[in-house]
Write a protein that holds these residues in place. Structure first.
Motif: not given
Length: 219
Positions: A79, A82, A84, A86
């Motif tokens: 995550y 990327e 992104k 979590v």
């Protein structure tokens, strides 16, 4: 006889104070802003001057990612790389554990700066579902600066930080995640009158002067 009565009263008062301390909820300030806005730096300065404990959601996740035997380490790593967010259950579990451990060691340590959380609607809903009755949110401390300032600071930091996400590719993703997911949370709390905004584009000491003024006013 008198001293025995006074001693008993004193013990009762002490016990009452101790029970009150145990029952006290953590007092929380969410610290938000884009990557590189200076959240961590300012939190460190706040801790030096005020009775707050700084908890960085990102640092807790990175520590868990590197902890030997962690069941979430590989997931967290993917995550973060990327850019992104979590899953909220993991983040809240780490935050709760850190607050509990802090208050267990020192009952006077019940004020927390939670840095980099909530980062999206899912985070907020998770907090409200799991922590609303366990902690009191005082306000959001928002460090506001331009995307370009954030990127430049992170690239400079990346020269020595060793963080896998302090590179241009990850930063572009993190900025977009921040704009799409975190800014709406800040705007939501602004409508509730619970956001305290600081211009974070300036020198560290200038920013902290504003932070001190704000915290002194909040009490």
């Amino acid at each position: 006889m008198l001293f025995r009565i006074l001693g008993t009263l004193s013990k009762k008062v002490s016990d009452a104070v101790y029970r009150a301390a145990l029952a006290m909820k953590p007092q929380v300030v969410f610290v938000l802003g884009g990557p590189g806005a200076g959240k961590g730096t300012q939190c460190s300065k706040i801790v030096e001057s005020y009775s707050y404990t700084h908890l960085s959601a990102g640092d807790l996740l990175r520590a868990e990612r590197g902890r030997e035997g962690s069941e979430f380490g590989q997931l967290i790593d993917s995550y973060i790389k990327e850019g992104k967010i979590v899953p909220v259950e993991i983040t809240i579990n780490l935050l709760r554990k850190a607050m509990e451990e802090t208050m267990k060691l020192d009952k006077e340590k019940f004020r927390f700066l939670i840095d980099g959380f909530p980062r999206n609607q899912d985070n907020l809903e998770g907090w409200n579902a799991l922590m609303r009755d366990e902690a009191d949110l005082r306000f959001i401390l928002f460090f506001d600066c331009s995307n370009q300032v954030c990127i430049d600071r992170c690239l400079e930091r990346g020269k020595s930080s060793g963080r896998v996400d302090d590179n241009r590719e990850s930063l572009q993703k993190r900025i977009q995640t921040y704009l799409q997911s975190t800014r709406p949370i800040i705007e939501l709390y602004q409508k509730k009158g619970k956001v305290r905004t600081v211009d974070a584009s300036r020198d560290v000491d200038e920013v902290f002067a504003d932070v001190k003024s704000l915290l002194d006013k909040e009490g």
